[in-house]
Design an enzyme around this catalytic site. Structure first.
Site, mmCIF file in Angstrom:
data_model
loop_
_atom_site.group_PDB
_atom_site.id
_atom_site.type_symbol
_atom_site.label_atom_id
_atom_site.label_comp_id
_atom_site.label_asym_id
_atom_site.label_seq_id
_atom_site.Cartn_x
_atom_site.Cartn_y
_atom_site.Cartn_z
ATOM 1 N N PHE A 113 0.864 -1.175 0.000
ATOM 2 C CA PHE A 113 0.000 0.000 0.000
ATOM 3 C C PHE A 113 0.906 1.232 0.000
ATOM 4 C CE2 PHE A 113 -4.634 0.711 1.251
ATOM 5 C CZ PHE A 113 -5.116 -0.278 0.412
ATOM 6 N N GLN A 233 -7.587 14.493 4.199
ATOM 7 C CA GLN A 233 -6.986 13.670 3.147
ATOM 8 C C GLN A 233 -7.859 13.653 1.892
ATOM 9 O OE1 GLN A 233 -6.345 9.099 3.378
ATOM 10 N NE2 GLN A 233 -4.366 10.114 3.485
ATOM 11 N N HIS A 235 -8.212 11.601 -1.471
ATOM 12 C CA HIS A 235 -7.767 10.327 -2.060
ATOM 13 C C HIS A 235 -7.571 10.524 -3.556
ATOM 14 C CE1 HIS A 235 -7.539 6.131 -3.111
ATOM 15 N NE2 HIS A 235 -7.586 5.795 -1.830
ATOM 16 N N LEU A 245 -15.062 5.654 -4.342
ATOM 17 C CA LEU A 245 -13.634 5.339 -4.226
ATOM 18 C C LEU A 245 -13.215 4.148 -5.086
ATOM 19 C CD1 LEU A 245 -11.045 5.944 -2.357
ATOM 20 C CD2 LEU A 245 -11.665 3.793 -1.314
ATOM 21 N N GLU A 248 -6.878 2.022 -3.185
ATOM 22 C CA GLU A 248 -5.439 2.054 -3.404
ATOM 23 C C GLU A 248 -4.912 0.641 -3.694
ATOM 24 O OE1 GLU A 248 -3.552 4.924 -0.962
ATOM 25 O OE2 GLU A 248 -2.040 3.492 -0.319
ATOM 26 N N ARG A 281 -0.614 9.366 -0.325
ATOM 27 C CA ARG A 281 -1.790 9.912 -1.020
ATOM 28 C C ARG A 281 -1.691 11.400 -1.316
ATOM 29 N NH1 ARG A 281 -6.429 6.437 2.225
ATOM 30 N NH2 ARG A 281 -5.898 4.514 1.141
ATOM 31 N N HIS A 346 -11.604 12.454 1.444
ATOM 32 C CA HIS A 346 -11.698 11.041 1.823
ATOM 33 C C HIS A 346 -11.679 10.806 3.323
ATOM 34 C CE1 HIS A 346 -11.210 6.762 1.382
ATOM 35 N NE2 HIS A 346 -10.042 6.769 1.999
ATOM 36 N N ARG A 381 -2.625 10.557 6.487
ATOM 37 C CA ARG A 381 -2.798 9.161 6.907
ATOM 38 C C ARG A 381 -2.308 8.216 5.822
ATOM 39 N NH1 ARG A 381 -6.611 5.096 5.829
ATOM 40 N NH2 ARG A 381 -8.148 6.454 4.837
HETATM 41 C C1 LIG Z 1 -14.791 4.575 0.594
HETATM 42 C C2 LIG Z 1 -13.819 4.420 1.723
HETATM 43 C C3 LIG Z 1 -12.888 3.394 1.700
HETATM 44 C C4 LIG Z 1 -11.969 3.243 2.744
HETATM 45 N N1 LIG Z 1 -11.079 2.202 2.721
HETATM 46 C C5 LIG Z 1 -10.215 2.041 3.759
HETATM 47 C C6 LIG Z 1 -9.302 0.937 3.782
HETATM 48 O O1 LIG Z 1 -9.279 0.103 2.898
HETATM 49 N N2 LIG Z 1 -8.458 0.835 4.846
HETATM 50 C C7 LIG Z 1 -8.450 1.731 5.876
HETATM 51 O O2 LIG Z 1 -7.669 1.578 6.805
HETATM 52 N N3 LIG Z 1 -9.330 2.768 5.877
HETATM 53 C C8 LIG Z 1 -10.207 2.936 4.861
HETATM 54 N N4 LIG Z 1 -11.088 3.988 4.872
HETATM 55 C C9 LIG Z 1 -11.229 4.787 6.094
HETATM 56 C C10 LIG Z 1 -12.038 4.006 7.127
HETATM 57 O O3 LIG Z 1 -12.904 3.121 6.490
HETATM 58 C C11 LIG Z 1 -12.852 4.942 8.021
HETATM 59 O O4 LIG Z 1 -12.008 5.902 8.585
HETATM 60 C C12 LIG Z 1 -13.504 4.152 9.144
HETATM 61 O O5 LIG Z 1 -14.238 3.065 8.639
HETATM 62 C C13 LIG Z 1 -14.402 5.023 9.998
HETATM 63 O O6 LIG Z 1 -14.966 4.191 10.972
HETATM 64 P P1 LIG Z 1 -15.776 4.803 12.206
HETATM 65 O O7 LIG Z 1 -16.245 3.660 13.013
HETATM 66 O O8 LIG Z 1 -14.953 5.850 12.849
HETATM 67 O O9 LIG Z 1 -16.998 5.550 11.496
HETATM 68 P P2 LIG Z 1 -18.208 4.986 10.614
HETATM 69 O O10 LIG Z 1 -17.974 3.632 10.087
HETATM 70 O O11 LIG Z 1 -18.548 6.079 9.655
HETATM 71 O O12 LIG Z 1 -19.360 4.853 11.671
HETATM 72 C C14 LIG Z 1 -19.949 5.988 12.272
HETATM 73 C C15 LIG Z 1 -21.134 5.523 13.061
HETATM 74 O O13 LIG Z 1 -21.616 6.603 13.815
HETATM 75 C C16 LIG Z 1 -23.016 6.676 13.708
HETATM 76 N N5 LIG Z 1 -23.394 8.075 13.914
HETATM 77 C C17 LIG Z 1 -22.891 9.181 13.314
HETATM 78 N N6 LIG Z 1 -23.494 10.278 13.791
HETATM 79 C C18 LIG Z 1 -24.382 9.854 14.714
HETATM 80 C C19 LIG Z 1 -25.321 10.502 15.544
HETATM 81 N N7 LIG Z 1 -25.482 11.824 15.540
HETATM 82 N N8 LIG Z 1 -26.099 9.748 16.359
HETATM 83 C C20 LIG Z 1 -25.974 8.401 16.393
HETATM 84 N N9 LIG Z 1 -25.098 7.740 15.622
HETATM 85 C C21 LIG Z 1 -24.318 8.458 14.796
HETATM 86 C C22 LIG Z 1 -23.340 6.140 12.327
HETATM 87 O O14 LIG Z 1 -24.641 5.614 12.324
HETATM 88 C C23 LIG Z 1 -22.295 5.025 12.218
HETATM 89 O O15 LIG Z 1 -22.807 3.850 12.802
HETATM 90 C C24 LIG Z 1 -11.994 4.152 3.817
HETATM 91 C C25 LIG Z 1 -12.921 5.191 3.836
HETATM 92 C C26 LIG Z 1 -13.816 5.338 2.796
HETATM 93 C C27 LIG Z 1 -14.761 6.490 2.824
#
Ligand SMILES: Cc1cc2nc3c(=O)[nH]c(=O)nc-3n(C[C@H](O)[C@H](O)[C@H](O)COP(=O)(O)OP(=O)(O)OC[C@H]3O[C@@H](n4cnc5c(N)ncnc54)[C@H](O)[C@@H]3O)c2cc1C
Length: 609
Positions: A113, A233, A235, A245, A248, A281, A346, A381
């Site tokens: 990566f 970031q 992407h 997306l 990568e 990135r 991203h 990142r």
């Molecule tokens: C398209 C894409 C591909 C990616 N691929 C990779 C990868 O391959 N490898 C890597 O390391 N990273 C990757 N990333 C980054 C990584 O996936 C994210 O940073 C990570 O999944 C975020 O996880 P999280 O649990 O913090 O948030 P999320 O998965 O976004 O979860 C947030 C949660 O909070 C809840 N929520 C939000 N606001 C409220 C509210 N007001 N009240 C109640 N609930 C709420 C939502 O319902 C959800 O359940 C990628 C990101 C994207 C966008």
């Protein structure tokens, strides 16, 4: 009033991992999430999870790559805790049944990566996040952890002492989207914010519509500093028409970038003569936009990403999802044609300030995942580092909130009277919105805790009734669109002083218009108009803090490029941008970056890829 030991706000990767950890540490834990957990944005993650698992690799190398990738804005104690713990978290996932892609001999596959000195990214095809969410959710169901799904959290129940570091979080207020009920949730031990990123501050983003930065805004309004918000970031490979997306992993498997002349510009024009397409990135995104700006892009907008030479068998084995995404969202058959790609918002490197235990400066309030800033990713990142961040720091936050002793943190949190203050002339006065803390102040007793939650519920009910009573005004979407467009135009990959100032002016105007926001739908059931209106306030808070940080940081570091300041200024800028909002006024100040970990001092070097 609902009541649990630990409340986790958010059911994405960070929230689920935190809840499992808190449960295993003996707490009665519940998840409150505006989406069903498996619809969280973690499910969109494609490429993989970094962990030093193999002989020949080491956590020290992973830590070094992460510090270098961060352009020396990450805190070493966080980076080392992360790199050391990530392997055990990945093995734990494997034991929970995560269907990792494998080699012929059955070992878990790892691929290269961007910015990594070793192929240490584990993955499950190009659907890593989908499998991850299902694996974690299964464990939540198995343990009987309560999930309040489709409950939208709008406010924290926090005491109102003058100094935010003396406040206590006693719970949250949430709206049941299904019925419109506004209810209080009391947390006996702690509240963990795991609400994800805020891509909705931009109009070209890989993030879902639900990623509006709610948790960041709630913590900020309760008095918690937010950190390095300018570090966004972009992407390099998103589909131009939608922002979807293209992982990568395509470049990790050998995919190549071309300009309109068929040149592999990463090498031809010297952007990254060693690593080419697999530079980090920020480097690749700037290279693509430079190609477009210098007339070597396609349709003045994008470049090509080509994976045809990998062959159908390998593509379908490791990247099948990408073929579907290119076909469905861009009408391109990626087995036979190159895919059009351009940079898109991203990820947020910054967020709610925490220490290694997930603690904020408010007693009982934690944050983990993309909404938090521990700070692991600094100014940039590395791909594959966000998912292990969720497990490592999600798990630590869950355990600490449940009462486990994780030792003294090395990272400081909270306001600092003696800190260096920012000296910036803002083009318009930012902020000026009521903070959300609740009277009466408590002495920590349980009766008072109930009163704090009740008070917050009452304030929220009044606010919602006021919004619903308005007969006309401005629609939230008009406000949100304006902010998204301003951010994409002026606070993007390339940033100039004049543009950032224009963005701040637009955001200020949008904030004023928000005072007259109007909810047309008066119903109580699945009122998405109301929800999006409330989310728009978070978008405003986040956008303004990104633009303020971007204007203040007069250097070029990682993802933050400034036209007028073309070099990294280590003497002046190895410091975190902190923004606190107390008494309705934002205040910007700085905290030094910790370049020393447990035993190692990471010396800032020029980054070459
Ligand atoms: C398209 C894409 C591909 C990616 N691929 C990779 C990868 O391959 N490898 C890597 O390391 N990273 C990757 N990333 C980054 C990584 O996936 C994210 O940073 C990570 O999944 C975020 O996880 P999280 O649990 O913090 O948030 P999320 O998965 O976004 O979860 C947030 C949660 O909070 C809840 N929520 C939000 N606001 C409220 C509210 N007001 N009240 C109640 N609930 C709420 C939502 O319902 C959800 O359940 C990628 C990101 C994207 C966008």
């Amino acid at each position: 009033m609902y009541e649990h030991d630990v409340l986790v706000v958010g059911g994405g990767g960070a929230g689920l991992r935190a809840a499992i950890a808190a449960h295993e540490a003996g707490a009665d834990v519940a998840i409150v999430s505006k989406l069903h957990p498996v619809r969280s944005h973690t499910g969109a993650a494609e490429g993989g999870i970094n962990a030093a698992l193999q002989a020949g690799d080491s956590w020290e190398d992973h830590a070094y790559d992460t510090m270098k990738g961060s352009d020396y804005l990450a805190d070493a104690p966080a980076v080392e805790t992360f790199a050391q713990t990530s392997p055990e978290e990945v093995i734990q996932l494997e034991h929970w049944g995560m269907p990792f892609s494998r080699e012929e001999d059955g070992t878990v596959s790892q691929r290269p990566f961007g910015g990594l000195s070793f192929p240490r990214t584990t993955y499950a095809g190009a659907e890593t996040g989908h499998h991850l969410l299902h694996t974690l959710y299964e464990q939540v169901v198995k343990r009987g952890i309560e999930v309040y799904q489709e409950w939208f959290v709008t406010r924290l129940a926090v005491t109102d002492e003058d100094d935010p570091a003396e406040r206590t979080a006693h719970g949250i207020v949430a709206i049941d989207t299904k019925t419109g009920e506004v209810a209080g949730f009391k947390a006996r031990n702690g509240v963990i914010l795991a609400t994800g990123g805020a891509g909705q501050a931009y109009d070209h983003t890989t993030n879902a519509v639900a990623n509006t930065g709610d948790g960041i805004s709630m913590a900020y309004r309760a008095g918690v500093p937010i950190e390095d918000m300018e570090m966004i970031q972009f992407h390099p490979t998103t589909l131009p028409s939608t922002g979807v997306l293209i992982t990568e992993g395509v470049r990790g498997e050998g995919g190549r970038l071309f300009n309109r002349h068929g040149e592999r510009f990463m090498f031809e024009y010297g952007y990254a003569t060693n690593d080419g397409e697999l530079a980090s990135r920020d480097v690749v995104s700037r290279a693509e936009l430079t190609e477009v700006n210098e007339g070597r892009g396609i349709e003045d907008e994008y470049v090509y990403l080509d994976m045809r030479h990998l062959g159908e068998e390998r593509i379908l084995d490791r990247l099948e999802n990408i073929v579907h995404l290119a076909e469905d969202f861009e009408g391109v058959n990626a087995l036979e044609q190159p895919m059009p790609v351009k940079p898109g918002q991203h990820y947020m490197m910054g967020g709610i300030e925490t220490n290694e235990n997930g603690e904020t400066c408010i007693d009982g309030l934690y944050a983990a995942g993309e909404c938090a800033c521990v700070s692991l990713h600094g100014a940039n990142r590395l791909g594959g580092n966000a998912l292990p961040d969720l497990f490592v720091f999600g798990s630590r936050a869950g355990r600490h909130a449940a009462g486990e002793d994780l030792g003294e943190p090395m990272i400081q949190v909270g306001p600092d009277e003696d800190a260096e203050r920012a000296d910036v002339e803002w083009p318009v006065e930012p902020g000026e919105v009521e903070p959300t803390v609740s009277e009466p102040a408590t002495d920590g007793g349980s009766a008072d805790a109930d009163a704090v939650v009740d008070d917050a519920v009452e304030a929220e009910r009044e606010h919602i009734e006021d919004l619903l009573a308005r007969e006309d005004g401005v629609k939230h979407m008009e406000i949100r669109k304006k902010v998204q467009q301003a951010m994409t135009q002026w606070v993007n990959v390339f940033r100039e002083e004049e543009g950032i100032e224009k963005a701040l002016e637009e955001i200020r105007e949008a904030r004023e218009r928000y005072q007259d926001v109007y909810v047309a739908d008066k119903s109580r059931t699945y009122n998405t108009d109301l929800q999006h209106t409330l989310e728009t306030l978070a978008v405003l808070d986040v956008a303004e803090s990104i633009a303020m940080g971007a204007l203040a940081r007069t250097e070029f570091r990682g993802a933050h490029w400034r036209a007028e300041h073309q070099e990294r200024k280590d003497d002046e800028w190895i410091k975190h941008t902190m923004l606190s909002w107390n008494d309705g006024e934002p205040e910007m100040w700085y905290r030094p970056v910790l370049l020393k970990g447990k035993d190692t001092e990471y010396e800032p070097k020029e980054r070459h890829y």
